[in-house]
Design a protein around this motif. Structure first.
Motif, short mmCIF file in Angstrom:
data_model
loop_
_atom_site.label_atom_id
_atom_site.label_comp_id
_atom_site.label_asym_id
_atom_site.label_seq_id
_atom_site.Cartn_x
_atom_site.Cartn_y
_atom_site.Cartn_z
N ILE B 279 0.72 -1.19 -0.09
CA ILE B 279 -0.09 0.30 0.13
C ILE B 279 0.85 1.17 -0.17
CG2 ILE B 279 -1.80 1.22 1.24
CD1 ILE B 279 -2.85 -1.42 1.99
N GLN B 280 1.90 1.25 0.66
CA GLN B 280 2.53 2.83 0.99
C GLN B 280 3.73 2.61 -0.13
OE1 GLN B 280 3.55 2.56 5.15
NE2 GLN B 280 1.81 3.38 5.74
N HIS B 283 1.73 1.52 -3.83
CA HIS B 283 0.39 2.26 -4.17
C HIS B 283 -0.81 1.50 -4.68
CE1 HIS B 283 2.17 6.26 -3.63
NE2 HIS B 283 3.07 5.71 -3.55
N LEU B 284 -0.77 0.40 -4.24
CA LEU B 284 -1.97 -0.47 -4.43
C LEU B 284 -3.16 0.01 -3.66
CD1 LEU B 284 -0.67 -4.04 -4.77
CD2 LEU B 284 -1.58 -2.62 -6.46
N PRO B 285 -4.27 -0.08 -3.97
CA PRO B 285 -5.50 0.71 -3.35
C PRO B 285 -5.75 -0.14 -1.97
CG PRO B 285 -6.39 -0.75 -5.05
CD PRO B 285 -4.68 -0.83 -5.22
N GLN B 286 -6.43 0.52 -1.05
CA GLN B 286 -6.64 -0.01 0.37
C GLN B 286 -7.65 -0.89 0.32
OE1 GLN B 286 -6.57 2.20 3.92
NE2 GLN B 286 -5.00 4.07 3.07
N SER B 287 -7.79 -1.65 1.35
CA SER B 287 -9.13 -2.30 1.52
C SER B 287 -9.45 -3.44 0.04
CB SER B 287 -10.46 -1.84 1.75
OG SER B 287 -10.21 -0.60 2.50
N LEU B 290 -7.17 -7.66 -3.75
CA LEU B 290 -5.98 -8.25 -4.43
C LEU B 290 -4.80 -8.04 -3.33
CD1 LEU B 290 -3.96 -8.44 -6.81
CD2 LEU B 290 -4.00 -6.04 -6.86
N GLY B 368 -6.87 -2.63 6.05
CA GLY B 368 -8.16 -1.61 5.68
C GLY B 368 -9.52 -2.71 5.37
N VAL B 370 -11.23 -4.43 7.47
CA VAL B 370 -12.04 -4.75 8.69
C VAL B 370 -12.42 -3.50 9.15
CG1 VAL B 370 -12.17 -5.06 11.18
CG2 VAL B 370 -10.36 -6.50 9.53
N VAL B 373 -17.09 -2.13 5.37
CA VAL B 373 -16.33 -2.26 3.87
C VAL B 373 -17.36 -2.81 3.17
CG1 VAL B 373 -14.32 -2.81 2.85
CG2 VAL B 373 -14.32 -2.47 5.23
N VAL B 382 -12.14 -7.27 -12.56
CA VAL B 382 -11.24 -6.29 -12.16
C VAL B 382 -11.64 -5.50 -11.02
CG1 VAL B 382 -9.88 -4.14 -12.63
CG2 VAL B 382 -10.35 -5.79 -14.35
N MET B 386 -9.73 -5.13 -7.15
CA MET B 386 -9.69 -3.89 -6.71
C MET B 386 -10.47 -3.02 -5.81
SD MET B 386 -6.84 -4.17 -8.50
CE MET B 386 -6.05 -2.46 -7.95
N PRO B 388 -12.91 -1.80 -2.74
CA PRO B 388 -13.06 -2.35 -1.65
C PRO B 388 -13.98 -3.49 -1.17
CG PRO B 388 -13.30 0.13 -1.43
CD PRO B 388 -13.27 -0.56 -3.10
#
Lengths: 345, 440
Positions: B279-280, B283-287, B290, B368, B370, B373, B382, B386, B388
């Motif tokens: 994530i950081q 830069h993959l998305p949170q929650s 994947l 992210g 829990v 969501v 896709v 990707m 949430p």
């Protein structure tokens, strides 16, 4: 050979999907577990009533949420932090360091903090801040002397209270609720019992005396709960002598298993909290990253929807669940509309 | 017997008569067997108690109490409702307005009170709105809705709430129960199997009746796909190399020791790793499932490598020798002969690893997944990876932490669904092992 092909194609798929991971289209929220229920109600209604995707709301505590909020600006950081306490200078410093300069503060209403115990346990029905301080403070005033807390039972210092062992389940330090508990209960109790003056008289500085006032005994007599109120409830159910600290809404959802104590003679309920009669209450907030408005779709709309009269007003779903609505909601609505940011340095 | 043997002179001891030492040994064996039976019985008792508790607490989640009513929504009402900010509340009001007329029609005499009816109903506005938005032609036509009752009313039927202990509150009054009884007697209020729980999505904390595990099950499915398609090839390739090709030296020893260590690392550590790397840094998305799948892949890899190596080892060396003896290359001997024979073991290990990953919550906390969501179904492959989403164990954890007791029931119901998934996966593992197993 098929494994090699499989691996190659999987990696290709992963790479393709990673590049398509642009533009986040849902609002990301994290923070206070006290605000979480309200935020999830609003998030569900927002998804039901608008064409934006439903926001994601995470828990974790006010401090943890603000820390993530202040991690920086960009899609992989959260847009809104829920908090059950005002933002502190230390949070703001972290934000500035990471380039989060424009923060909109939104007060959504008030929450009461109640002391409750098992419904068929001992008769803990009326407390004064002094009682809580005498029971839970690390150092208390006994016969004019500041000493390490010697009390083992409630009746040791107040004959009106049950002769039962003292056990209290209080919110852990990462919860915003803890701060209110310290300021509005322990500190007040410390002053009314005279312990504060006695500490000053014994040569402590004011800051040290304040720190000493809000220090709790630990040692199994006070237990810090870092999780949610359900954890406190489970502890209370396992321990008939225990008293627990809950939010008003949580208590109101569990009136068949919990009995609530009055504080300074006032019963905690929406009306007494709104009028300020019930002493242990605090405002609830969320903070918006202004840089994300217009970048992440729905951030401002969500904030406006949250504090709309239909939602956060006295007859809206939030009040229905247990939020004490803010009489100055109109001012907050105007501030969000104008995107007024906090003045920070 | 014993009397006889004790009188027998030592010199004429018979094999058929147990002497003191033999008896002692036999007694020790009997005791050991008894301990074994006791141990199994204790284990069985625990299992029974657990199953009983899960079923008792969870089965009610599969029953739903609904109010059946015919509603005719006019175009004007539809437009008026759509023009409001809180549209769902407007639909609820329309529904409650229709209630009275409907009751009179059916000849049900209950003390009608709009506030009381509102307390009895769950969050119905969202359901009505989404129905009419999808079926615009039904505006002006009579439509029969089956809409959920509130969690307190469900609690009354399921035994959580009763007349003796009910405390009047804005959620439910004692007097409302009379209306509930009248509605049930007249057939307006009925129970049905709760498909919404299996196919539904998460709901807000004031709407336990609308919560379902379906969306988070889809999240779990996508995570498992990622785990399967990454950890199986990587794990199998790594173990084949380590087992068949790698030279035995200090470096490979170090790798081996570290794989065993990794298998014992607490799963939350992989969550922290996932947060900082995927994530950081990446830069993959949170929650996103994947990221959840990638984190769980890291967690599952050591398990798969260890079980794959064990099954490669169990293929007799004579197979390899025979293949090499008739001129096959090392690689041919591995891929044509050893790997197919080791496949049942590899598949079993993989499925056990997947089942472990399916039940994991801790690493998901940090990326992210829990919280509130799982509110939407993905609308494609896709989006499935990707967008949430939550996962089943994370959803159960979230429900267990909510104030309304109705969610507690949902959490147990979720556990039943999760256990069914795990049972199916383990059954598949056993089936594959039995079907392809070879003995030498």
């Amino acid at each position: 050979m098929s494994f090699l092909k499989l691996t190659a194609s999987t990696l290709a798929v992963a790479a393709v999907s990673a590049t398509s991971a642009a533009a986040r289209d849902n609002v990301q929220i994290a923070g206070s577990s006290t605000v979480l229920p309200y935020a999830s109600i609003v998030a569900e209604a927002f998804g039901d009533n608008f064409d934006f995707p439903t926001p994601v709301v995470e828990s974790g505590g006010s401090s943890a949420g603000l820390k993530r909020f202040c991690e920086g600006v960009g899609e992989n950081t959260i847009d809104i932090a829920n908090s059950s306490r005002p933002i502190r200078q230390s949070d703001i410093d972290l934000c500035l360091e990471n380039g989060v300069t424009d923060i909109i503060e939104v007060r959504i209403g008030y929450d009461g903090i109640v002391f409750a115990s098992q419904i068929d346990g001992p008769d803990y029905s009326a407390f004064e801040p002094a009682d809580i301080f005498n029971a839970l403070g690390a150092t208390v005033l006994v016969d004019g002397e500041v000493v390490a807390n010697p009390h083992t039972q409630w009746a040791d210092f107040n004959a009106d209270l049950p002769a039962e062992d003292i056990v209290a389940f209080i919110p852990g330090t990462k919860h915003g609720t803890r701060e209110v508990f310290e300021d509005k209960v322990l500190m007040v109790g410390c002053e009314t019992t005279g312990a504060f003056d006695a500490m000053i008289a014994s040569g402590m500085s004011e800051d040290d005396a304040e720190d000493a006032c809000i220090e709790v005994r630990g040692n199994g007599i006070t237990v810090d709960i870092d999780g949610d109120y359900t954890e406190t409830l489970a502890r209370i159910e396992a321990n008939p002598n225990g008293i627990g600290v809950f939010g008003l809404a949580f208590y109101e959802n569990n009136t068949d298993t919990l009995q609530v104590a009055t504080m300074s003679g006032v019963t905690p309920e929406t009306a007494t909290i709104a009028s300020g009669e019930y002493p242990v209450s605090r405002p609830l907030f969320f903070f918006i990253k202004q840089a994300h408005i217009g970048v992440i779709p729905g951030v401002k709309e969500f904030a406006q929807f949250f504090i709309a009269d239909e939602v956060a007003g006295p007859s809206g779903p939030l009040a229905q669940y247990g939020l004490v609505s803010d009489p100055e909601l109109a001012a907050t609505q105007a501030a969000v509309e104008a995107e007024e940011t906090l003045e920070i340095q | 017997m014993t009397d006889l043997s004790s009188t027998e002179p030592k010199a004429h001891r018979s094999l058929k008569v147990a002497d003191a030492r033999t008896k002692k040994r036999n007694a020790a064996e009997k005791r050991f067997r008894a301990y074994g039976i006791v141990a199994i019985a204790i284990g069985g008792l625990f299992l029974l108690a657990l199953t009983y508790n899960i079923l008792k607490a969870g089965l009610p989640a599969f029953t739903q109490y609904v109010v059946e009513l015919e509603v005719t929504l006019t175009q004007d009402e539809f437009d008026a409702a759509e023009s409001q900010m809180l549209k769902t509340a407007a639909y609820t009001d329309i529904f409650i307005g229709n209630f009275e007329a409907n009751l009179a029609e059916r000849g049900v005499a209950v003390p009608y009170d709009a506030d009381a009816i509102e307390r009895l109903l769950g969050k119905v506005g969202g359901d009505i709105r989404s129905y009419y938005r999808e079926n615009l032609d039904d505006i002006g036509q009579p439509v029969t809705f089956q809409l959920q009752t509130s969690s307190r009313v469900e609690g009354y039927f399921k035994g959580r709430v009763n007349r003796d202990t009910i405390v009047d509150s804005r959620f439910l009054m004692g007097s409302d129960l009379d209306i509930v009884d009248a509605l049930r007697d007249s057939g307006v209020l009925t129970s049905r199997f709760n498909w919404d729980f299996i196919t539904g999505k998460d709901s807000g904390v004031d709407n336990p009746g609308g919560a379902g595990i379906g969306a988070s099950a889809i999240g779990s499915l996508f995570m498992m796909l990622v785990v399967l398609f990454l950890s199986l090839p990587i794990g199998v390739a790594a173990s084949i190399y380590l087992e068949e090709f790698a030279p035995k030296n200090r470096l490979t020893d170090l790798v081996e020791v570290n794989i065993s260590n990794l298998a014992a690392v607490p799963s939350i550590v992989f969550g922290i790793l996932g947060l900082s790397v995927f994530i950081q840094f990446a830069h993959l998305p949170q929650s996103a499932p994947l990221v959840g799948g990638l984190v769980l892949t890291l967690m599952t890899l050591p398990t798969i490598i260890i079980s794959t190596r064990a099954s490669l080892k169990s293929v007799p060396p004579s197979i390899r020798d025979a293949a090499l003896g008739i001129g096959a290359s090392k690689m041919q001997s591995v891929f044509h002969h050893v790997l197919p024979l080791a496949m049942p073991g590899i598949l079993t290990g993989t499925i056990i690893g997947l089942a472990q990953a399916l039940g994991e919550t801790a690493p998901l906390l940090l990326i992210g997944m829990v919280g509130f969501v799982a509110r939407e179904y993905p609308d494609g492959v896709v989006s499935g990876f990707m967008d949430p989403n939550s996962a089943m164990p994370a959803q159960i954890y979230t429900w267990a932490a909510r104030a309304d007791v109705g969610f507690y029931e949902k959490a147990w119901g979720g556990i039943i669904v999760l256990l069914i998934f795990l049972l199916l996966m383990n059954a598949l593992a056993i089936f594959l092992r039995k079907k392809f197993e070879r003995r030498w």
